[in-house]
Design a protein around this motif. Structure first.
Motif, PDB file in Angstrom:
ATOM      1  N   UNK A  82       0.811  -1.216   0.000  1.00 40.11           N
ATOM      2  CA  UNK A  82       0.000   0.000   0.000  1.00 40.11           C
ATOM      3  C   UNK A  82       0.845   1.267   0.000  1.00 40.11           C
ATOM      4  N   UNK A  83       2.153   1.106   0.112  1.00 39.89           N
ATOM      5  CA  UNK A  83       2.997   2.301   0.164  1.00 39.89           C
ATOM      6  C   UNK A  83       3.456   2.676  -1.245  1.00 39.89           C
ATOM      7  N   UNK A  84       3.814   3.934  -1.389  1.00 36.29           N
ATOM      8  CA  UNK A  84       4.274   4.422  -2.683  1.00 36.29           C
ATOM      9  C   UNK A  84       5.648   3.816  -2.999  1.00 36.29           C
ATOM     10  N   UNK A  85       6.020   3.916  -4.259  1.00 37.56           N
ATOM     11  CA  UNK A  85       7.324   3.400  -4.673  1.00 37.56           C
ATOM     12  C   UNK A  85       8.461   4.084  -3.929  1.00 37.56           C
ATOM     13  N   UNK A  86       8.364   5.408  -3.774  1.00 41.67           N
ATOM     14  CA  UNK A  86       9.488   6.103  -3.134  1.00 41.67           C
ATOM     15  C   UNK A  86       9.619   5.714  -1.674  1.00 41.67           C
ATOM     16  N   UNK A  87       8.498   5.437  -1.005  1.00 39.63           N
ATOM     17  CA  UNK A  87       8.597   5.000   0.386  1.00 39.63           C
ATOM     18  C   UNK A  87       9.214   3.606   0.486  1.00 39.63           C
ATOM     19  N   UNK A  88       8.850   2.733  -0.465  1.00 45.44           N
ATOM     20  CA  UNK A  88       9.428   1.402  -0.467  1.00 45.44           C
ATOM     21  C   UNK A  88      10.921   1.430  -0.771  1.00 45.44           C
ATOM     22  N   UNK A  89      11.288   2.296  -1.702  1.00 43.70           N
ATOM     23  CA  UNK A  89      12.688   2.351  -2.107  1.00 43.70           C
ATOM     24  C   UNK A  89      13.600   2.657  -0.922  1.00 43.70           C
ATOM     25  N   UNK A  90      13.128   3.527  -0.039  1.00 43.43           N
ATOM     26  CA  UNK A  90      13.962   3.949   1.080  1.00 43.43           C
ATOM     27  C   UNK A  90      13.512   3.339   2.409  1.00 43.43           C
ATOM     28  N   UNK A  91      12.708   2.280   2.339  1.00 46.27           N
ATOM     29  CA  UNK A  91      12.207   1.646   3.559  1.00 46.27           C
ATOM     30  C   UNK A  91      13.367   1.222   4.458  1.00 46.27           C
ATOM     31  N   UNK A  92      13.335   1.682   5.691  1.00 40.47           N
ATOM     32  CA  UNK A  92      14.366   1.300   6.654  1.00 40.47           C
ATOM     33  C   UNK A  92      15.690   2.008   6.429  1.00 40.47           C
ATOM     34  N   UNK A  93      15.789   2.788   5.339  1.00 37.34           N
ATOM     35  CA  UNK A  93      17.035   3.501   5.040  1.00 37.34           C
ATOM     36  C   UNK A  93      16.690   4.915   4.603  1.00 37.34           C
ATOM     37  N   UNK A  94      15.748   5.498   5.321  1.00 32.63           N
ATOM     38  CA  UNK A  94      15.241   6.815   4.941  1.00 32.63           C
ATOM     39  C   UNK A  94      16.356   7.852   4.926  1.00 32.63           C
ATOM     40  N   UNK A  95      16.257   8.740   3.958  1.00 30.36           N
ATOM     41  CA  UNK A  95      17.149   9.897   3.921  1.00 30.36           C
ATOM     42  C   UNK A  95      16.507  10.963   4.792  1.00 30.36           C
ATOM     43  N   UNK A 113      12.008  14.270   1.452  1.00 35.75           N
ATOM     44  CA  UNK A 113      11.061  13.654   0.523  1.00 35.75           C
ATOM     45  C   UNK A 113      11.432  13.943  -0.927  1.00 35.75           C
ATOM     46  N   UNK A 114      11.797  15.185  -1.204  1.00 35.70           N
ATOM     47  CA  UNK A 114      12.117  15.552  -2.584  1.00 35.70           C
ATOM     48  C   UNK A 114      13.284  14.716  -3.113  1.00 35.70           C
ATOM     49  N   UNK A 115      14.310  14.599  -2.287  1.00 31.40           N
ATOM     50  CA  UNK A 115      15.479  13.832  -2.700  1.00 31.40           C
ATOM     51  C   UNK A 115      15.139  12.353  -2.885  1.00 31.40           C
ATOM     52  N   UNK A 116      14.357  11.807  -1.959  1.00 28.40           N
ATOM     53  CA  UNK A 116      13.971  10.399  -2.067  1.00 28.40           C
ATOM     54  C   UNK A 116      13.173  10.164  -3.351  1.00 28.40           C
ATOM     55  N   UNK A 117      12.292  11.112  -3.674  1.00 30.40           N
ATOM     56  CA  UNK A 117      11.476  10.944  -4.883  1.00 30.40           C
ATOM     57  C   UNK A 117      12.331  11.060  -6.141  1.00 30.40           C
ATOM     58  N   UNK A 118      13.260  11.997  -6.138  1.00 27.55           N
ATOM     59  CA  UNK A 118      14.119  12.174  -7.318  1.00 27.55           C
ATOM     60  C   UNK A 118      14.971  10.936  -7.569  1.00 27.55           C
ATOM     61  N   UNK A 119      15.516  10.397  -6.488  1.00 31.28           N
ATOM     62  CA  UNK A 119      16.347   9.197  -6.626  1.00 31.28           C
ATOM     63  C   UNK A 119      15.520   8.026  -7.133  1.00 31.28           C
ATOM     64  N   UNK A 120      14.296   7.906  -6.594  1.00 31.17           N
ATOM     65  CA  UNK A 120      13.420   6.814  -7.021  1.00 31.17           C
ATOM     66  C   UNK A 120      13.080   6.966  -8.507  1.00 31.17           C
ATOM     67  N   UNK A 121      12.803   8.199  -8.904  1.00 37.58           N
ATOM     68  CA  UNK A 121      12.497   8.502 -10.304  1.00 37.58           C
ATOM     69  C   UNK A 121      13.656   8.066 -11.215  1.00 37.58           C
ATOM     70  N   UNK A 122      14.851   8.439 -10.787  1.00 40.21           N
ATOM     71  CA  UNK A 122      16.039   8.106 -11.571  1.00 40.21           C
ATOM     72  C   UNK A 122      16.178   6.584 -11.712  1.00 40.21           C
ATOM     73  N   UNK A 123      15.968   5.918 -10.592  1.00 44.70           N
ATOM     74  CA  UNK A 123      16.088   4.467 -10.563  1.00 44.70           C
ATOM     75  C   UNK A 123      15.072   3.813 -11.498  1.00 44.70           C
ATOM     76  N   UNK A 124      13.850   4.339 -11.460  1.00 37.55           N
ATOM     77  CA  UNK A 124      12.776   3.779 -12.283  1.00 37.55           C
ATOM     78  C   UNK A 124      13.099   3.914 -13.762  1.00 37.55           C
TER      79      UNK A 124
END
Lengths: 319, 257
Positions: free
Chosen positions: B99-112, B121-132
């Protein structure tokens, strides 16, 4: 970057619409009452008690857990507040003792749930009776007058009136809502609560300490139960042993009307905030538009059924 | 006794045993995983594959035996510890929080976070975007960093979990039946992600019931049977058919034959 309208947003929009529809109904049904400040002043003095409880409860529900003990914890903490004030005469000391009691009660819940591994629903049925019983034994059915606290700064901070118009507890509720919003949506703690509530296996494999998260959540519930207890006793400057009774279902209703999922992993602080406003104003609204008190529970029930049905449809559609 | 010299291997398990209340699940396991090696771990249900994986990830501690990682003798007493070491697990369908968003899963347990624990949040989303876009090669416009994981297909979910492990520089990725319950095309996606691990110079242990899934992507097979290692084969030394025959022999007669 592409945007996605999340389910939370849809749920939050729905609850805001429901809120405005209900108030439109109040305004049309009783314009005299709802165009004057008095009724809102009254709401601001009464709603924050369940509001603060519901905000703290939102974290418990997101975790996929339940706490039925908070009304009793509230009552016992309030008794500690009154008793320490009576004996020591120091309102700050009384407040500290009361909040510490709430924290200890939360730790007791955590101990049963995390260490003894009793499901929270069952464990908190036990502590619910235990703390209510403790109040009965300690207070022996007698109330405690808190008039002595009325001249203190602490009283002003908790339930004073800002500019003679805004009850301090309303400011507390609003401030805490903002704080809880950031905690849930923008803090590591909230991220962990969401992950644990959603998928324990995944959270475990990602190195999140599940037991610690649970302990913190139940402990903050105890703390805010005590805080709500202090506020509600100070508001009427009187402790009474049946305090907190009637808060259980209204608080849970506020959380669920707000759109937080009972299955865990999803929740909204804005929803709980609006849900508390709805639940807290229904009774007065129903009376004001000219219905008898017999209607109150029926309409409560209708609102809950309708709002929860809307969410269920939203959740199914966006899979 | 002096420690074993294991400096040329990524992970070395020496004589690992594990018993639960007198029932032994693993008996004298010796296993080596090389740098940049994909090892296929096969065996029937109850052979001890999952227990072995749980020992490597720190869920269980071995009753006896030694673990060497990058040449150092170590103890892995928690999941957190194994992740710090660079060991990451991708579990069947439970790897991500649905139920969590992709960016939350990407950084689960290793939050920036900043130093007060608030998320960047912005950085986590940008990194997730890049990864995708770059890493996983998602081109679908329907999937964004804010999408819930449950809107992804099974293969895509596993891809995200593997990419997440690589992004955080895992050296050893444990794939616990990642292709179970997936369609053919989804399975192919997962196998491509496994090949990606090899291409990026990392190692993996790939558990599967299907030799057909394992054969194209692994370097070596390790066959487990009733808590022991029954045999090891380099891929060059054995054909797919021979391997399957040996597995059948094991079931029928208890030996590889």
């Amino acid at each position: 970057m592409l945007k996605t309208v999340t389910r939370e947003t849809k749920i939050e929009i729905s609850i805001v619409i429901v809120f405005f529809l209900i108030y439109l109904l109040f305004l049309l049904g009783s314009p005299d009452v709802f165009t004057r400040f008095d009724i809102y002043y009254s709401f601001m003095s009464t709603i924050p008690f369940i509001g603060i409880l519901a905000l703290a409860m939102t974290f418990v529900v997101i975790l996929g857990e339940m706490d039925l003990s908070f009304p009793s914890v509230l009552a016992f903490s309030a008794w500690v507040f009154g008793k320490v004030l009576e004996l020591a005469g120091n309102v700050w000391l009384a407040a500290f003792a009361s909040l510490a009691t709430g924290v200890l009660a939360g730790l007791l819940n955590s101990l049963l749930i995390v260490k003894v591994r009793i499901p929270s629903l069952v464990a908190t049925i036990g502590t619910q009776f235990f703390f209510r019983g403790l109040v009965n034994v300690c207070a022996e059915g007698k109330g405690i007058s808190l008039v002595a606290a009325k001249d203190s700064l602490f009283y002003q901070i908790c339930v004073g009136r800002l500019a003679g118009m805004i009850p301090a507890q309303a400011i507390w509720m609003f401030g805490l809502a903002v704080w809880f919003w950031f905690l849930l949506n923008r803090h590591r703690f909230g991220a962990h609560v969401l992950l644990v509530g959603d998928n324990k296996d995944s959270a475990l494999m990602m190195g999140i300490e599940i037991d610690r998260v649970k302990t913190l959540v139940f402990t903050q519930m105890g703390f805010f139960a005590a805080f709500a207890g202090i506020l509600s006793t100070l508001e009427v400057t009187y402790f009474w042993p049946s305090q907190g009774q009637g808060y259980l279902l209204t608080t849970l209703a506020a959380v669920f009307i707000g759109g937080t999922s009972v299955f865990g992993g999803k929740g909204t602080i804005l929803g709980t905030f609006i849900g508390s406003l709805i639940i807290g104003s229904l009774e007065a609204g129903i009376i004001a538009i000219g219905l008898t008190g017999f209607w109150i529970q029926l309409i409560h029930g209708l609102i809950i059924m309708i709002s929860v049905s809307i969410y269920s449809v939203i959740l199914r559609k966006s899979t | 006794m002096a420690g074993k010299d294991c400096s040329d291997k990524l992970l070395v398990l020496v004589n690992i045993s594990k018993s639960f209340g007198g029932v032994s699940a693993l008996r004298g396991i010796n296993l080596e995983i090389g740098y940049n090696e994909i090892v296929g771990l096969v065996g029937d249900n109850g052979a001890g594959k999952s227990t072995l994986i749980k020992i490597i990830t720190g869920v269980h501690t071995p009753t006896t035996g030694e673990i060497y990682y990058k040449g150092q003798r170590i103890t892995i007493h928690s999941v957190r510890r194994s992740r710090e070491l660079g060991i990451e697990t991708v579990y069947q369908e439970r790897a991500l929080a649905d139920q969590q968003s992709l960016w939350r899963n990407m950084f689960a347990g290793r939050e920036e976070t900043n130093r007060f624990g608030f998320l960047r949040v912005r950085r986590e989303k940008e990194e997730t975007e890049r990864l995708l876009r770059q890493y996983i090669g998602f081109t679908s416009k329907a999937i964004t960093v804010d999408s819930e994981v449950k809107s992804l297909s099974g293969g895509e979910k596993q891809g995200i979990a593997i990419a997440r492990a690589l992004y955080f520089n895992a050296d050893l990725i444990l794939l616990d039946e990642p292709t179970v319950a997936l369609s053919l095309s989804e399975t192919q996606k997962v196998l491509d992600f496994v090949l990606d691990i090899k291409k990026r110079g990392k190692s993996a242990i790939f558990i599967s019931h299907s030799i057909y899934h394992l054969y194209p992507v692994v370097d070596r097979f390790v066959i487990m049977d009733r808590g022991r290692i029954a045999g090891e084969f380099k891929k060059e030394s054995i054909t797919q058919e021979e391997l399957i025959e040996k597995m059948f022999n094991l079931v029928r007669t208890g030996t590889l034959g």
